[in-house]
Design a protein around this motif. Structure first.
Motif, PDB file in Angstrom:
ATOM      1  N   ARG A  23       0.849  -1.194   0.000  1.00 40.86           N
ATOM      2  CA  ARG A  23       0.000   0.000   0.000  1.00 40.86           C
ATOM      3  C   ARG A  23       0.884   1.243   0.000  1.00 40.86           C
ATOM      4  N   GLU A  25       2.245   5.024  -0.262  1.00 44.43           N
ATOM      5  CA  GLU A  25       1.652   6.327   0.051  1.00 44.43           C
ATOM      6  C   GLU A  25       2.202   7.407  -0.874  1.00 44.43           C
ATOM      7  N   ARG A  26       3.297   7.095  -1.562  1.00 46.60           N
ATOM      8  CA  ARG A  26       3.902   8.068  -2.476  1.00 46.60           C
ATOM      9  C   ARG A  26       4.145   7.423  -3.832  1.00 46.60           C
ATOM     10  N   SER A  28       6.828   7.678  -5.505  1.00 46.41           N
ATOM     11  CA  SER A  28       8.170   7.097  -5.544  1.00 46.41           C
ATOM     12  C   SER A  28       8.165   5.667  -4.986  1.00 46.41           C
ATOM     13  N   ARG A  64      -4.164   5.017  -0.633  1.00 45.35           N
ATOM     14  CA  ARG A  64      -3.479   6.105   0.063  1.00 45.35           C
ATOM     15  C   ARG A  64      -2.919   7.149  -0.899  1.00 45.35           C
ATOM     16  N   ASP A  66      -4.161   9.592  -2.952  1.00 44.85           N
ATOM     17  CA  ASP A  66      -5.523  10.112  -3.124  1.00 44.85           C
ATOM     18  C   ASP A  66      -5.612  11.638  -3.111  1.00 44.85           C
ATOM     19  N   ARG A  67      -4.564  12.300  -3.643  1.00 50.71           N
ATOM     20  CA  ARG A  67      -4.581  13.757  -3.521  1.00 50.71           C
ATOM     21  C   ARG A  67      -5.172  14.466  -4.737  1.00 50.71           C
TER      22      ARG A  67
END
Lengths: 437, 245
Positions: A23, A25-26, A28, A64, A66-67
């Protein structure tokens, strides 16, 4: 740690998978994961069947990432990461006069999932499918990030929309939002007496958003009775959407037994007065009516449920009567049954929509349900219709070619992009999609 | 007047959730961390969630040269200066046992780095007569346990530092909230076995914001961790030393 061993299910909870799930989060870390182990990307797992499952394999949970990345207030183009949820976007932008052009029946679906299943909404007859409003996709395939659009790498773009994640991970997308008047809906509900009346009402509806609820337990004269809902966005003030509540445990089997469903449906129909009614609601209550009941899939008990959704051409509307008849006689339907008019709009090689009528019905997973669904699938195929892969967990692979005429093209392309089958899921294996290359 | 929030360790999921929450309240946000590309994406998100302004800025807990530019930047903005510290690292105890030199970095990331930064910015906060510091520690800092006592001791040092800073800033109208999260569902804890009662980053962010509004001194989040840690710290040392909790 990168990989976490998880056992999870699709929304229908009939099939489960145990997989190594990452999962990130970035972006990269997503790139690093993909370079290490290619795996299908998954979102909120709101598809019903096995399209998000990869038993014994790997999967990348995108929720995650999700911006909101950018919004052009002039032309309404929103750039957003794939894990963002459609309901959150609607809540954020509706007060400013913009809505996602197409919204599925749950606001918990992610942007990536909406693209990968080329979802449709209550405005399909006018607005077309989700993918038709996608301006650009950032796709990570084999650790390489590339931008694809209707004008750049079109073949890959058309294979990615509705492509069930088989071309790689959708990382972000630019979406054309639709101007709206505000964040409330004016909703008109009307009782519908039978199937003929329903089809006529759907054909004649002039509303932007139209959806029908069908009492799938009705027989004889009343076959196909239900409620037609027509709605427009509006500006005004209504009480906030009610607080969401969760279903605390798996419901017992009798909760959705045939007598209970008949009682419920009869009451549900009478909720709308005979002469109809018009009311105003917060947008989310109209578009995502079930979202305020979190984990409502538990109502079907621990064995889960299937949703059958097909679309049949307008000229074959008569088969809907045959289907509803069989469903009514089987006595297996749940209260959740939806009938809609579809336009021709679709954006991908494997998109579901076609000009016609679409019927969606939930069935608790009981003895007799899978054979019934198999019959409905056969009828759909013979009528030149199609079954929706976002809902599917049962389709006979031999039906696929007739339902999806671009299957060969799609299979060929994904076999080139992904020769080792690292993006395969339980569904693509079950349907043997790559064998059509 | 718009308040500024400097968010150290802005790439963590807890920091992201907190940045979103203060953005929705219309703050100005400075997201500080190492992955600039990621921080820029988060800054765009903050702007679209309602922040008056949002900017990505470089911060490395192990490189004190990155501290002053952030403070200069914040000093140019009007309104109160607030700082939320989400930096930290948690090498496993096994990794540290194999390579004790990892301790220095762990202490810098969790304590010395952020404390140095706060020490440098404190005069600017005092000058403006207010502002809040949110320091994210950990329940692991309440007692040294066999599983992660190096990480825990760094957090304990940070807790004590925050307590002293609170004592200082309170005299000029400022405030310090010490946050002790239990298990949070983040990239740092993903796939670690033995996690229970795991909270989402959004829940933690929500609790922190409420604590800031109510000027709480020390919070456990989720709140039931106060009870759990109350029990754990009450166990006499001669018993505790034989346990593996």
């Amino acid at each position: 740690m990168i990989w976490n061993t998880l056992t999870y299910t699709g929304w229908g909870r009939v099939h489960r998978a145990t997989a190594q799930v990452a999962r990130p989060e970035r972006i990269s870390s997503l790139a690093a994961i993909q370079a290490d182990t290619g795996a299908p990307a998954i979102g909120m797992c709101r598809s019903y069947g096995d399209s998000c499952l990869n038993d014994g394999g790997h999967a990348i949970d995108m929720t995650r990432v999700d911006r909101l990345l950018g919004f052009d207030t002039e032309n309404g183009v929103l750039e957003v990461e794939a894990g963002a949820r459609i309901g959150d976007i609607a809540r954020r932008f509706a007060p400013d006069g913009w809505l996602p052009s197409v919204m599925p029946g749950t606001g918990f679906a992610t942007v990536g999932g909406c693209i990968a299943h080329d979802v449709h909404g209550k405005n399909h007859h006018g607005a077309g499918s989700f993918g038709q409003h996608v301006v650009e996709i950032s796709l990570m395939s084999g650790g390489k990030l590339q931008k694809i659009s209707p004008s750049k790498n079109v073949k890959l773009f058309r294979a990615t929309i509705g492509g069930m994640g088989q071309t790689g991970a959708i990382v972000a997308a630019k979406l054309q939002l639709l101007p709206c008047k505000g964040d409330i809906m004016t909703v008109t509900e009307r009782r519908i007496e039978n199937l003929d009346h329903f089809l006529e009402a759907l054909d004649n509806s002039k509303s932007t958003y139209t959806v029908g609820w069908v009492d799938a337990t009705a027989k004889g004269e009343a076959l196909g009775r239900g409620i037609l809902e027509e709605a427009e966005t509006g500006y005004g003030l209504v009480p906030d959407a009610k607080r969401s509540r969760a279903v605390p445990f798996n419901a017992p089997g009798w909760a959705l037994s045939n007598p209970m469903v008949r009682l419920f449906n009869a009451a549900y129909l009478r909720r709308v007065p005979e002469r109809g009614r018009t009311s105003v609601k917060p947008i989310t209550e109209f578009f995502f009516p079930l979202d305020k009941l979190l984990e409502w899939n538990r109502l079907y008990g621990k064995r889960g449920f299937h949703q059958f959704q097909c679309v049949v051409p307008v000229s074959e509307a008569a088969v809907l009567r045959v289907m509803l008849d069989q469903i009514g006689n089987a006595g297996l339907a749940s209260p959740l049954a939806v009938l809609k008019r579809m336009g021709a709009g679709r954006a991908g090689l494997m998109s579901f929509p076609m000009e016609g009528y679409t019927l969606a019905i939930d069935f608790p997973n009981r003895a007799g349900v899978e054979p019934l669904i198999a019959e409905l699938e056969e009828i759909t195929k013979n009528a030149g219709g199609r079954v929706y892969l976002a809902k599917d967990a049962t389709l006979d692979p031999s039906h696929l070619m007739k339902m999806y005429p671009d299957l060969h093209k799609f299979a060929k392309l994904i076999s080139e992009i992904d020769p080792d089958g690292m993006y395969e899921t339980d569904q693509t294996r079950r349907l043997n999609i790559r064998s059509h290359a | 007047m718009t308040d500024t929030w400097i968010i150290l360790g802005g790439t963590s999921s807890m920091a992201r959730a907190f940045a979103r929450a203060v953005s929705r309240n219309g703050a100005q946000v400075l997201l500080a961390g190492r992955d600039m590309k990621d921080l820029e994406a988060s800054a765009s998100d903050c702007s679209l969630q309602g922040a008056i302004a949002a900017e990505a800025i470089r911060f490395d807990a192990r490189d004190a040269n990155t501290f002053a530019p952030i403070i200069d930047n914040a000093s140019k903005l009007e309104g109160m200066i607030n700082v939320a510290v989400f930096v930290g690292s948690m090498p496993s105890q096994d990794q540290i046992d194999a390579d004790p030199s990892l301790i220095a970095g762990t202490v810098t990331d969790n304590y010395a780095g952020p404390a140095t930064f706060l020490q440098m910015i404190a005069p600017a906060m005092e000058e403006r007569g207010g502002g809040t510091v949110v320091g994210v520690g950990s329940v692991a800092g309440d007692r040294g346990r066999i599983g992660n006592y190096v990480y825990g001791s760094a957090k304990a040092g940070f807790h004590t530092y925050l307590s002293g800073l609170r004592n200082r800033l309170t005299r000029s109208g400022g405030h310090v909230v010490t946050v002790k999260p239990g298990f949070v569902d983040t990239a740092m804890t993903w796939g670690i076995e033995g996690m229970f009662l795991v909270a989402t980053p959004d829940k933690i962010a929500d609790d922190i914001l409420k604590a800031v509004e109510k000027r709480k001194d020390v919070i456990y989040t989720p709140g039931f961790w106060r009870l759990i840690m109350g029990i754990i710290t009450a166990i006499p040392e001669r018993v505790f030393k034989k346990l593996s909790v």
